[in-house]
Design a protein around this motif. Structure first.
Motif, PDB file in Angstrom:
ATOM      1  N   GLU B 557       0.825  -1.210   0.000  1.00 25.88           N
ATOM      2  CA  GLU B 557       0.000   0.000   0.000  1.00 25.88           C
ATOM      3  C   GLU B 557       0.861   1.263   0.000  1.00 25.88           C
ATOM      4  O   GLU B 557       0.513   2.263  -0.614  1.00 25.88           O
ATOM      5  CB  GLU B 557      -0.929   0.022   1.220  1.00 25.88           C
ATOM      6  CG  GLU B 557      -2.028  -1.028   1.196  1.00 25.88           C
ATOM      7  CD  GLU B 557      -3.101  -0.727   0.152  1.00 25.88           C
ATOM      8  OE1 GLU B 557      -3.415   0.471  -0.038  1.00 25.88           O
ATOM      9  OE2 GLU B 557      -3.598  -1.677  -0.472  1.00 25.88           O
ATOM     10  N   LEU B 558       1.968   1.210   0.724  1.00 29.70           N
ATOM     11  CA  LEU B 558       2.818   2.390   0.831  1.00 29.70           C
ATOM     12  C   LEU B 558       3.861   2.442  -0.284  1.00 29.70           C
ATOM     13  O   LEU B 558       4.545   3.448  -0.448  1.00 29.70           O
ATOM     14  CB  LEU B 558       3.524   2.406   2.185  1.00 29.70           C
ATOM     15  CG  LEU B 558       2.645   2.738   3.391  1.00 29.70           C
ATOM     16  CD1 LEU B 558       3.380   2.452   4.687  1.00 29.70           C
ATOM     17  CD2 LEU B 558       2.198   4.195   3.353  1.00 29.70           C
ATOM     18  N   GLY B 559       3.999   1.366  -1.013  1.00 29.10           N
ATOM     19  CA  GLY B 559       4.971   1.319  -2.102  1.00 29.10           C
ATOM     20  C   GLY B 559       6.411   1.398  -1.606  1.00 29.10           C
ATOM     21  O   GLY B 559       7.234   2.090  -2.198  1.00 29.10           O
ATOM     22  N   VAL B 560       6.703   0.689  -0.526  1.00 30.69           N
ATOM     23  CA  VAL B 560       8.088   0.691  -0.032  1.00 30.69           C
ATOM     24  C   VAL B 560       8.633  -0.727   0.009  1.00 30.69           C
ATOM     25  O   VAL B 560       7.889  -1.701   0.063  1.00 30.69           O
ATOM     26  CB  VAL B 560       8.200   1.289   1.384  1.00 30.69           C
ATOM     27  CG1 VAL B 560       7.909   2.767   1.369  1.00 30.69           C
ATOM     28  CG2 VAL B 560       7.306   0.558   2.368  1.00 30.69           C
ATOM     29  N   LYS B 561       9.955  -0.813  -0.050  1.00 34.06           N
ATOM     30  CA  LYS B 561      10.623  -2.101   0.096  1.00 34.06           C
ATOM     31  C   LYS B 561      11.777  -1.928   1.074  1.00 34.06           C
ATOM     32  O   LYS B 561      12.150  -0.788   1.397  1.00 34.06           O
ATOM     33  CB  LYS B 561      11.102  -2.588  -1.275  1.00 34.06           C
ATOM     34  CG  LYS B 561      11.908  -1.572  -2.043  1.00 34.06           C
ATOM     35  CD  LYS B 561      12.232  -2.082  -3.423  1.00 34.06           C
ATOM     36  CE  LYS B 561      13.309  -1.248  -4.093  1.00 34.06           C
ATOM     37  NZ  LYS B 561      13.076   0.205  -4.054  1.00 34.06           N
ATOM     38  N   PRO B 562      12.325  -3.025   1.575  1.00 38.63           N
ATOM     39  CA  PRO B 562      13.413  -2.902   2.539  1.00 38.63           C
ATOM     40  C   PRO B 562      14.499  -1.984   1.989  1.00 38.63           C
ATOM     41  O   PRO B 562      14.872  -2.062   0.819  1.00 38.63           O
ATOM     42  CB  PRO B 562      13.918  -4.334   2.694  1.00 38.63           C
ATOM     43  CG  PRO B 562      12.723  -5.174   2.414  1.00 38.63           C
ATOM     44  CD  PRO B 562      11.954  -4.429   1.359  1.00 38.63           C
ATOM     45  N   GLY B 563      15.006  -1.097   2.855  1.00 36.92           N
ATOM     46  CA  GLY B 563      16.036  -0.163   2.425  1.00 36.92           C
ATOM     47  C   GLY B 563      15.466   1.235   2.226  1.00 36.92           C
ATOM     48  O   GLY B 563      16.171   2.235   2.393  1.00 36.92           O
ATOM     49  N   ASP B 564      14.158   1.327   1.881  1.00 35.25           N
ATOM     50  CA  ASP B 564      13.552   2.642   1.700  1.00 35.25           C
ATOM     51  C   ASP B 564      13.384   3.336   3.054  1.00 35.25           C
ATOM     52  O   ASP B 564      13.248   2.685   4.077  1.00 35.25           O
ATOM     53  CB  ASP B 564      12.174   2.507   1.036  1.00 35.25           C
ATOM     54  CG  ASP B 564      12.288   2.007  -0.392  1.00 35.25           C
ATOM     55  OD1 ASP B 564      13.426   1.956  -0.904  1.00 35.25           O
ATOM     56  OD2 ASP B 564      11.244   1.649  -0.986  1.00 35.25           O
ATOM     57  N   ILE B 565      13.358   4.653   2.989  1.00 33.47           N
ATOM     58  CA  ILE B 565      13.139   5.425   4.217  1.00 33.47           C
ATOM     59  C   ILE B 565      11.671   5.833   4.282  1.00 33.47           C
ATOM     60  O   ILE B 565      11.105   6.312   3.299  1.00 33.47           O
ATOM     61  CB  ILE B 565      13.998   6.715   4.215  1.00 33.47           C
ATOM     62  CG1 ILE B 565      15.471   6.402   3.976  1.00 33.47           C
ATOM     63  CG2 ILE B 565      13.782   7.504   5.506  1.00 33.47           C
ATOM     64  CD1 ILE B 565      16.209   5.917   5.181  1.00 33.47           C
ATOM     65  N   LEU B 566      11.066   5.626   5.434  1.00 29.79           N
ATOM     66  CA  LEU B 566       9.665   5.968   5.625  1.00 29.79           C
ATOM     67  C   LEU B 566       9.582   7.123   6.611  1.00 29.79           C
ATOM     68  O   LEU B 566      10.306   7.156   7.603  1.00 29.79           O
ATOM     69  CB  LEU B 566       8.949   4.741   6.193  1.00 29.79           C
ATOM     70  CG  LEU B 566       7.473   4.564   5.925  1.00 29.79           C
ATOM     71  CD1 LEU B 566       7.154   4.624   4.437  1.00 29.79           C
ATOM     72  CD2 LEU B 566       7.026   3.223   6.485  1.00 29.79           C
ATOM     73  N   THR B 567       8.712   8.103   6.311  1.00 29.12           N
ATOM     74  CA  THR B 567       8.487   9.188   7.263  1.00 29.12           C
ATOM     75  C   THR B 567       7.393   8.753   8.224  1.00 29.12           C
ATOM     76  O   THR B 567       6.368   8.228   7.793  1.00 29.12           O
ATOM     77  CB  THR B 567       8.027  10.453   6.530  1.00 29.12           C
ATOM     78  OG1 THR B 567       9.004  10.750   5.532  1.00 29.12           O
ATOM     79  CG2 THR B 567       7.878  11.621   7.490  1.00 29.12           C
ATOM     80  N   ILE B 568       7.637   8.952   9.515  1.00 31.54           N
ATOM     81  CA  ILE B 568       6.637   8.556  10.499  1.00 31.54           C
ATOM     82  C   ILE B 568       6.235   9.759  11.320  1.00 31.54           C
ATOM     83  O   ILE B 568       7.069  10.389  11.964  1.00 31.54           O
ATOM     84  CB  ILE B 568       7.195   7.459  11.417  1.00 31.54           C
ATOM     85  CG1 ILE B 568       7.499   6.234  10.557  1.00 31.54           C
ATOM     86  CG2 ILE B 568       6.207   7.129  12.525  1.00 31.54           C
ATOM     87  CD1 ILE B 568       7.984   5.062  11.322  1.00 31.54           C
ATOM     88  N   GLU B 569       4.953  10.104  11.230  1.00 31.33           N
ATOM     89  CA  GLU B 569       4.442  11.177  12.066  1.00 31.33           C
ATOM     90  C   GLU B 569       3.793  10.548  13.274  1.00 31.33           C
ATOM     91  O   GLU B 569       2.765   9.881  13.150  1.00 31.33           O
ATOM     92  CB  GLU B 569       3.359  11.935  11.293  1.00 31.33           C
ATOM     93  CG  GLU B 569       3.767  13.297  10.794  1.00 31.33           C
ATOM     94  CD  GLU B 569       2.602  13.956  10.090  1.00 31.33           C
ATOM     95  OE1 GLU B 569       2.707  14.150   8.864  1.00 31.33           O
ATOM     96  OE2 GLU B 569       1.581  14.224  10.766  1.00 31.33           O
ATOM     97  N   VAL B 570       4.386  10.772  14.420  1.00 29.47           N
ATOM     98  CA  VAL B 570       3.804  10.219  15.633  1.00 29.47           C
ATOM     99  C   VAL B 570       2.602  11.075  16.009  1.00 29.47           C
ATOM    100  O   VAL B 570       2.688  12.301  15.991  1.00 29.47           O
ATOM    101  CB  VAL B 570       4.846  10.207  16.765  1.00 29.47           C
ATOM    102  CG1 VAL B 570       4.217   9.722  18.060  1.00 29.47           C
ATOM    103  CG2 VAL B 570       6.010   9.313  16.362  1.00 29.47           C
ATOM    104  N   LEU B 571       1.470  10.447  16.288  1.00 26.24           N
ATOM    105  CA  LEU B 571       0.249  11.214  16.497  1.00 26.24           C
ATOM    106  C   LEU B 571      -0.054  11.420  17.978  1.00 26.24           C
ATOM    107  O   LEU B 571      -1.192  11.629  18.367  1.00 26.24           O
ATOM    108  CB  LEU B 571      -0.925  10.526  15.800  1.00 26.24           C
ATOM    109  CG  LEU B 571      -0.774  10.411  14.279  1.00 26.24           C
ATOM    110  CD1 LEU B 571      -1.933   9.644  13.682  1.00 26.24           C
ATOM    111  CD2 LEU B 571      -0.677  11.797  13.644  1.00 26.24           C
ATOM    112  N   GLU B 572       0.955  11.326  18.813  1.00 20.54           N
ATOM    113  CA  GLU B 572       0.715  11.618  20.224  1.00 20.54           C
ATOM    114  C   GLU B 572       1.969  12.258  20.810  1.00 20.54           C
ATOM    115  O   GLU B 572       2.973  12.427  20.109  1.00 20.54           O
ATOM    116  CB  GLU B 572       0.324  10.342  20.985  1.00 20.54           C
ATOM    117  CG  GLU B 572       1.210   9.162  20.725  1.00 20.54           C
ATOM    118  CD  GLU B 572       0.628   7.866  21.295  1.00 20.54           C
ATOM    119  OE1 GLU B 572       1.263   7.324  22.200  1.00 20.54           O
ATOM    120  OE2 GLU B 572      -0.445   7.420  20.831  1.00 20.54           O
ATOM    121  N   GLY B 573       1.895  12.631  22.071  1.00 19.07           N
ATOM    122  CA  GLY B 573       3.029  13.255  22.751  1.00 19.07           C
ATOM    123  C   GLY B 573       3.463  14.512  22.036  1.00 19.07           C
ATOM    124  O   GLY B 573       2.644  15.387  21.727  1.00 19.07           O
TER     125      GLY B 573
END
Ligand code: ADP
Ligand code: MG
Lengths: 236, 789
Positions: B557-573
């Motif tokens: 769904e995200l179109g990523v494979k091992p080695g790719d960098i993913l941006t993660i927005e933490v939705l708390e804190g």
């Protein structure tokens, strides 16, 4: 000829109940058939010949009266016993041959010898009717006369006690018909099988030891030929 | 002869062939019924949902935030494209239900002071909304009320934000927002331990310190406004109030799952009817061909008397169309009824207010037209042959199949065949197309039954894997707030606890370019023993020291494979944005997620060793005491019990799913019967003469039955394995069409399923065989001697 009859019928009747109409196909037939004899049964179409033959052959049962084969009663016999009787004692030849289209001549004969107790080899039976050269042909590759001779080979290969032929030449021209009758005559002569040939063709009567005439479901005449004629001398 | 006479002939012959007519009609009816059932079910549910959404003003855009003062709403309302705004306070609570000793948690949602919410209105099943000023009144969601037998007048106590509050149930309601609810951090619904409660805004705001503010917005947008623009506006406006990003329905949990389910129904609505129709077409072809070939002489006579090719063609077409119409009628009645029943079942499951029975009448017309057309095409070859038959030719009997000694037979030359066996082989070999088609018909029947059944196995495997291999804890305990890992020691000391393991769940948005997915990021300890991540072969995957593991479904769904960098927005804190490489892909069947080493997750968030969930293995006998203990612990929000989840899973989701499959299995059985019954009746008709001749020659009833049944046996020997292969292929197709976020059913076909499909087919064959055997008893031996072939 021994005096003990092979078949004996007394007061045989057959009524086909068709709702409003009742057809009296046989109306009291008393008949004795003896071992080894060749009987021709003559009669007009509808006179009850086939009905009688079918009862003798264990294909049908009478409405009233008795019919026995040697010591066995065929009237009132169970289907299972009739099947066994047909299997062990009767050879049939029909007007329309009734060969199995998916089997060759040899295999058609083998279909019967496989289930018989003392059969001859299929090849021997086919040779007897003059078809040694046609053994691996399928019915569709044979002429009507040849098919009928395969049917005769099939009927005699099991070495039956009786050979019942219903209009064996009915679907054939006279020259071919005569060849078929020759085969039947030869089988009767060489194997001593009691043979009944039914026909509406009076010319065939001369090849018989005995001729029985049927009309309207009754026996209307019977005579014995002094001398059986060779089928080759027949013509119609 | 007039048209009237031909019609009489038509009816007599149909009557004469009634067994076969019904068998074919059943197959056609089966196809129509499956198709209609799926269509009615799908379109009724779709319409019901659409109506429910519209009636109850289901939001188009959702956003939660930390805290925004009420005046921000004016700015929200000015965003172009928004026409209806619902501002709410949301929270969580721990509940005490009288007579239920286990911890229960709930999601709390505020109601306006008076009347229904503007957006996401409730459907009140029982009772009423809280009255103005009555701050202790509460409305509970239907699934939760049913699980606990709550009715208006009952009381419950809730701990909100550490304060206990006594509340009275005044209503039981449903909401379009919560058609499907799953407790946070769980994978399956648990209606006993998790519910939704609606409280008056004032009382919830007071409890949550949200007076004069809101922390959740639900909005309706104008039809013609692109939602992306609205979302952009909102995100910019609410960023400073701790907005976690607005999203549309496609990311709304309940809606998304409902969509998945409806899409599965749509798959069912296409695959199965296609199979049924193909089989029906083939049956018509065989039966009509056979019928017409026995009527060559009649065709000749008709033509000799001056009937045109068209009239003869129409005569036989009518025969096909009458059979098809009978099937259509049967199928329509059965399909509408089944669709309605099934819709009812789904509706109870989804708790829609009422089921709209919807079917576009044009679909019925279309289905009828397709059915008749398909039937007619099925019979077409034979009809055309009859219409084109020159009269003189028609007088001759249809050439008997050209028999020969087949290659197969020659190859087996060493064996001695009995003559009946030879007949069987040659019969089949002489009509290879029909043999192949008959075997294919048998195969289709086996395949349909298999497709209906493998889902039992696959769902079983899915759940078994999840709970036996992946989630080995007996219970999971959620904490109100993240706590230090040391809390585990406290839990481990509780009587009855055998083992405790911590983990941390953080809601997050995973982003790769313009693709994003809201999910939970799970931190798992490196030495996790009870719940870990698995690969395709169900082996645990070691967690990478840094980096993420993603569920395969999510990676796609995200179109990523091992080695790719993913941006993660933490939705708390602190709402951090992290850049984390994807280290590997995992293969859970249930749910989707992103996993990383617990220590790495805490480091990324600049936190100490924190956890917010504990997984426990416990002693069964001491469970009740432990549950009571947990309920009293202030830091504990709720628990999930593995057995309870399993039970609820099989009770609800699986039941619906399996009902559908059961129906398909039964219809598969009908196909099997239709194919085999027709095959054997045709054989009987074709071989009646031969078989009767053999009976005359002294073959017994059983010996001639052997010829007919032997042919059937050979068809089964050819057809069943072919059916297994086809069923396997269809299974793969269906499994891949049914990959959803909630679960990805693995393809598992057990020997039992192979066995069942073969058994259904063989049983149909035995049934048909018995009918044939019975008919052979009554074979008229004398009749066959009087006629030429
Ligand atoms: N199955 C049957 N049902 C009704 N009537 C029949 C049946 N078989 C034969 N018949 C009638 O019985 C009579 C004798 O027939 P059959 O024995 O076949 O005569 P044949 O062989 O001498 O021509 C005929 O009138 C025929 O119509
Ligand atoms: Mg006759």
């Amino acid at each position: 000829m021994v005096n003990q009859p092979v078949f004996q019928t007394r007061g045989l009747t057959k009524v086909y109940d068709q709702g409003e109409v009742q057809v009296h196909a046989l109306q009291g037939v008393d008949l004795d058939l003896y071992a080894g004899e060749l009987v021709v049964m003559l009669g007009a179409s509808g006179s009850g010949k086939s009905t009688l033959l079918n009862i003798l052959g264990g294909l049908d049962v009478p409405s009233t009266g008795t019919v026995s084969y040697r010591d066995e009663r065929l009237d009132g016999a169970r289907e299972k016993d009739l099947t066994r009787y047909r299997r062990d004692f009767v050879g049939f030849v029909f007007q329309f041959y009734n060969l199995i289209p998916s089997l060759t001549a040899r295999e058609n004969v083998a279909a019967v010898t496989e289930i018989s107790r003392h059969p001859m080899e299929p090849e021997q039976a086919l040779a007897l009717v003059g078809l040694e050269g046609r053994m691996d042909h399928f019915p569709a590759q044979l002429s009507g006369g040849e098919q009928q001779r395969v049917a005769i080979a099939r009927a005699i290969a099991k070495c039956p006690e009786v050979l019942l032929c219903d209009e064996p030449t009915g679907a054939l021209d006279s020259a071919t018909g005569i060849r078929v009758l020759e085969a039947l005559e030869k089988a009767n002569r060489e194997t001593g099988t009691t043979t009944v040939i039914i026909t509406h063709n009076a010319a065939i009567a001369n090849m018989a030891d005995r001729v029985i005439t049927l009309s309207d479901g009754r026996i209307s005449g019977e005579h014995r030929n002094g001398l059986r004629q060779d089928p080759r001398s027949l013509s119609w | 002869m007039s048209g009237h006479t031909l019609r009489t002939k038509l009816y007599r012959e149909l009557w004469h062939l009634k067994g076969q007519v019904i068998a074919i009609a059943l197959v056609i009816g089966g196809g129509v019924a499956v198709c209609l059932m799926s269509l009615v079910n799908y379109s009724s549910l779709t319409a019901t949902r659409a109506d429910y959404y519209a009636e109850h003003r289901f939001a188009d855009v959702f956003v939660s935030l930390k805290r925004a003062p009420n005046h921000v709403l004016q700015q929200v309302a000015r965003i172009p494209g928004i026409y209806n705004v619902g501002a709410r306070v949301e929270g969580a609570a721990k509940l005490d239900i009288a007579g239920f000793d286990e911890p229960v948690s709930a999601r709390l949602i505020s109601l306006p002071e008076t009347g229904m919410p503007e957006v996401n209105r409730l459907y009140l099943r029982l009772g009423r909304l809280p009255e103005a000023g009555r701050n202790n009144e509460v409305v509970v969601i239907g699934s939760f009320a049913d699980a606990h037998g709550l009715v208006p007048g009952d009381t419950l106590s809730a701990i909100i934000n550490g304060r206990r509050q006594q509340m009275t149930v005044v209503g039981v309601a449903e909401s379009p927002e919560f058609v499907y609810i799953i407790p946070p951090g769980a994978m399956l619904p648990d209606y006993e331990r998790y519910g939704v409660l609606w409280l008056p805004r004032k009382s919830l705001a007071a409890a949550m310190d949200m007076s004069g503010a809101f922390n959740s917005l639900v909005l309706q947008t104008e039809m013609d406004t692109p939602i992306a623009g609205v979302i952009d506006h909102l995100d910019r406006l609410l960023a400073r109030y701790g907005g976690t990003g607005a999203f549309d329905r496609s990311e709304q949990f309940s809606h998304r799952f409902l969509n998945d389910e409806l899409n599965q129904l749509k798959t069912m609505a296409t695959v199965f009817p296609l199979i049924f129709m193909a089989v029906a077409m083939f049956l018509l072809n065989v039966v009509i061909s056979r019928l017409i070939s026995t009527q060559r002489d009649i065709v000749a006579v008709l033509k000799a008397f001056g009937y045109s090719n068209r009239q003869v063609g129409w005569h036989y077409s009518q025969m096909v169309l009458v059979i098809a119409s009978v099937g259509l009628l049967l199928g329509t009645v059965a399909g509408l009824w089944l669709g309605r029943e099934l819709g009812q079942l789904y509706m109870e499951f989804y708790r829609f207010p009422s089921l709209l029975f919807s079917i576009n009448p044009w679909w019925l017309v279309f289905l009828a037209a397709i059915t008749l057309l398909v039937a007619w095409i099925g019979g077409w070859r034979a009809i055309r042959a009859a219409a084109a038959l020159p009269p003189a030719e028609a007088m001759r009997p249809d050439g008997p199949g050209r028999f020969r000694k087949g290659a197969f037979e020659r190859a087996l030359g060493g064996l001695r065949f009995s003559q009946p066996s030879r007949m069987i082989l040659r019969q089949l070999a002489s009509r290879p197309t029909r043999t192949l088609l008959s075997a294919t018909g048998v195969a289709m029947a086996a395949a349909i039954v298999m497709v209906g059944n493998f889902q039992f196995d696959s769902v079983g495997l899915m759940v078994h894997t999840q709970f036996a291999r992946v989630q080995q804890q007996d219970i999971s305990v959620s904490f109100v707030e993240p706590v230090n890992e040391a809390a585990l020691y406290g839990l481990a000391r509780q009587p009855g606890v055998l083992y405790a393991e911590g983990r941390r769940l953080v809601s997050a948005r995973l982003i790769n370019g313009h693709r994003e997915w809201r999910t939970v990021l799970t931190g798992i300890p490196g030495d996790a023993k009870v719940q870990f991540v698995i690969d395709q072969n169900l082996n645990p995957v070691p967690l990478p020291p840094a980096g993420l593991l993603l569920t395969d479904f999510l990676a796609v769904e995200l179109g990523v494979k091992p080695g790719d960098i993913l941006t993660i927005e933490v939705l708390e804190g602190e709402r951090r944005k992290l850049e984390i490489p994807v280290a590997g892909i995992t293969n859970e069947f249930l749910g989707v997620g992103a996993y990383m080493m617990l220590s790495a997750l805490n480091r990324s968030l600049s936190d100490g060793p924190q956890i917010n969930q504990a997984l426990l293995n416990i002693e069964d006998e001491r469970a009740p005491g432990l549950y009571r203990q947990l309920r009293e612990m202030p830091g504990v929000l709720g628990i999930g019990i593995r057995q309870a989840m399993l039970d609820s899973f099989f009770d609800t989701l699986a039941r619906n799913f399996l009902t559908f499959t059961l129906v398909n299995s039964i219809l598969g059985g009908i196909i099997a019967f239709g194919v085999i019954y027709n095959t054997i009746r045709i054989s009987l008709a074709e071989k009646g003469r031969e078989l009767a001749s053999l009976r005359v020659l002294g073959y017994t009833h059983n010996e001639v039955s052997h010829i007919l049944l032997g042919e059937l046996a050979l068809l089964l020997i050819l057809g069943v394995p072919l059916g297994w292969a086809i069923g396997h292929g269809l299974g793969e197709l269906i499994v891949s069409a049914m990959q959803t976020e909630l679960y990805r059913v693995p393809l598992l076909i057990t020997y039992q399923t192979f066995g069942i499909s073969a058994a259904v087919v063989v049983l149909s064959a035995l049934g048909s065989g018995f009918i044939a055997w019975w008919r052979l008893r009554g074979l008229d031996l004398v009749a066959v001697l009087k006629t030429r072939e």
